[in-house]
Design a protein around this motif. Structure first.
Motif, short mmCIF file in Angstrom:
data_model
loop_
_atom_site.label_atom_id
_atom_site.label_comp_id
_atom_site.label_asym_id
_atom_site.label_seq_id
_atom_site.Cartn_x
_atom_site.Cartn_y
_atom_site.Cartn_z
N GLY A 137 0.80 -1.21 0.00
CA GLY A 137 0.00 0.00 0.00
C GLY A 137 0.83 1.26 0.00
N GLY A 138 2.01 1.18 -0.61
CA GLY A 138 2.90 2.33 -0.67
C GLY A 138 3.76 2.53 0.57
N ALA A 139 3.62 1.68 1.58
CA ALA A 139 4.39 1.80 2.82
C ALA A 139 5.52 0.77 2.82
N PRO A 140 6.78 1.19 2.79
CA PRO A 140 7.90 0.23 2.77
C PRO A 140 8.02 -0.49 4.10
N TYR A 141 8.24 -1.81 4.03
CA TYR A 141 8.38 -2.56 5.28
C TYR A 141 9.68 -3.36 5.36
N CYS A 142 10.38 -3.55 4.24
CA CYS A 142 11.67 -4.23 4.34
C CYS A 142 12.57 -3.86 3.17
N VAL A 143 13.87 -3.96 3.43
CA VAL A 143 14.90 -3.80 2.40
C VAL A 143 15.62 -5.13 2.31
N ILE A 144 15.75 -5.66 1.12
CA ILE A 144 16.38 -6.96 0.94
C ILE A 144 17.52 -6.87 -0.06
N GLY A 145 18.67 -7.41 0.33
CA GLY A 145 19.79 -7.59 -0.58
C GLY A 145 19.95 -9.07 -0.82
N LEU A 146 19.73 -9.54 -2.04
CA LEU A 146 19.75 -10.98 -2.29
C LEU A 146 20.74 -11.33 -3.40
N TYR A 147 21.32 -12.50 -3.24
CA TYR A 147 22.28 -13.05 -4.20
C TYR A 147 21.71 -14.35 -4.73
N LEU A 148 21.58 -14.44 -6.05
CA LEU A 148 21.04 -15.63 -6.69
C LEU A 148 22.08 -16.21 -7.63
N GLU A 149 22.34 -17.49 -7.47
CA GLU A 149 23.34 -18.16 -8.31
C GLU A 149 23.04 -17.89 -9.78
N ASP A 150 24.04 -17.52 -10.55
CA ASP A 150 23.86 -17.02 -11.91
C ASP A 150 23.08 -17.96 -12.81
N ARG A 151 23.36 -19.25 -12.72
CA ARG A 151 22.67 -20.19 -13.62
C ARG A 151 21.19 -20.28 -13.29
N LEU A 152 20.84 -20.14 -12.02
CA LEU A 152 19.43 -20.11 -11.65
C LEU A 152 18.77 -18.84 -12.16
N PHE A 153 19.47 -17.72 -11.99
CA PHE A 153 18.92 -16.45 -12.45
C PHE A 153 18.65 -16.48 -13.95
N ALA A 154 19.55 -17.12 -14.71
CA ALA A 154 19.41 -17.19 -16.17
C ALA A 154 18.20 -18.00 -16.61
N ARG A 155 17.70 -18.87 -15.74
CA ARG A 155 16.56 -19.71 -16.11
C ARG A 155 15.25 -18.93 -16.17
N SER A 156 15.19 -17.78 -15.47
CA SER A 156 13.94 -17.03 -15.46
C SER A 156 14.20 -15.56 -15.14
N ARG A 157 15.03 -14.92 -15.96
CA ARG A 157 15.44 -13.55 -15.68
C ARG A 157 14.26 -12.59 -15.52
N ALA A 158 13.31 -12.66 -16.45
CA ALA A 158 12.20 -11.71 -16.43
C ALA A 158 11.38 -11.84 -15.16
N ARG A 159 11.08 -13.07 -14.75
CA ARG A 159 10.28 -13.27 -13.55
C ARG A 159 11.03 -12.85 -12.30
N PHE A 160 12.32 -13.22 -12.23
CA PHE A 160 13.10 -12.85 -11.05
C PHE A 160 13.18 -11.34 -10.87
N ARG A 161 13.14 -10.61 -11.98
CA ARG A 161 13.25 -9.15 -11.90
C ARG A 161 11.96 -8.47 -11.49
N LYS A 162 10.83 -9.13 -11.64
CA LYS A 162 9.56 -8.47 -11.32
C LYS A 162 8.75 -9.15 -10.22
N GLU A 163 9.21 -10.33 -9.77
CA GLU A 163 8.47 -11.06 -8.74
C GLU A 163 9.39 -11.37 -7.57
N THR A 164 8.77 -11.80 -6.45
CA THR A 164 9.58 -12.26 -5.33
C THR A 164 10.25 -13.58 -5.70
#
Length: 240
Positions: A137-164
């Motif tokens: 609702g426009g109210a920030p509740y957490c800041v997350i710094g995450l590291y995802l193994e590159d080969r996993l990230f490559a399997r679904s780049r678009a989704r990882f960039r816009k979803e949890t």
């Protein structure tokens, strides 16, 4: 809570924290008339000048608004998000993300290696790092710094960039992680985190570190999540 004169934190700051908490929890709602300086001073057993300092601080922050001849009113609504419940299973954690659908703001993305402890596991060859702010609702509740193994990230780049990330990992077959561990600690907000979460510097925060490993012990996901203190709800059943 009565302020402590033995604390290194000035009395007016202790009172301001208590008043701020009342607004955050909805005890005082947007538009409510707050008690007078005399009433606040009496409640906390401090001098009127100390109560005035606390109210002035919240006025500068924008949480309170004085109205000449009418008193001081709350001018900041309580947070629109629901408290984040601390869970103890990976399935429950994924379900939490599915049910909340937070608003994501990615403020950084690049390749970067996480700084981990030896007991956390073995590092992969490369990781994609993303730093995000989660809001409801426009109210920030957490800041997350995450590291995802590159080969996993490559399997679904678009989704990882816009979803949890965690629900996506849970959907993968075979599931890339066989071990998951998280640690929760209590701390205070630094200047950068305070700015992103819209809280005062040194306000209480809950820090959660999560590590997911594959069958060989390689870290496939590592996250450092900082929650607003008023956004975390820890409930545990106790044996009797």
């Amino acid at each position: 809570m009565r302020p402590s004169s033995s604390s290194p934190v000035p009395l007016y700051l202790q009172i301001a924290d208590t008043l701020r908490d009342r607004i955050a929890r909805g005890v005082w709602r947007d538009g409510d008339l707050i008690p007078t300086l005399e009433q606040i001073a009496g409640e906390f057993e401090v001098a009127r000048v100390t109560a005035r300092q606390a109210v002035q601080l919240l006025t500068v922050e924008g949480a309170l608004k004085p109205m000449r001849g009418r008193g001081t009113y709350v001018s900041a609504p309580c947070a629109a998000y629901q408290p984040v419940h601390v869970v103890t299973s990976l399935d429950a954690l994924a379900e939490t993300y599915r049910n909340t659908t937070p608003e994501l703001l990615t403020i950084d993305e690049h390749r970067r290696m996480p700084a981990v402890r030896e007991q956390d596991g073995t590092l992969a060859g490369a990781y994609t790092y993303m730093r995000r702010v989660h809001s409801m609702g426009g109210a920030p509740y957490c800041v997350i710094g995450l590291y995802l193994e590159d080969r996993l990230f490559a399997r679904s780049r678009a989704r990882f960039r816009k979803e949890t990330v965690i629900p996506i990992l849970m959907e993968m077959r075979p599931r890339p992680m066989t071990r998951a561990h998280q640690t929760l600690t209590i701390g205070s907000a630094d200047a950068d985190t305070a700015y992103l979460l819209r809280i005062p510097v040194d306000a209480p925060v809950a820090r959660v570190q999560r590590v997911f490993n594959d069958a060989a012990g390689v870290i496939v996901y590592y996250a450092d999540v900082v929650y607003r203190g008023d956004a975390v709800n820890l409930e545990m059943d106790l044996d009797v």
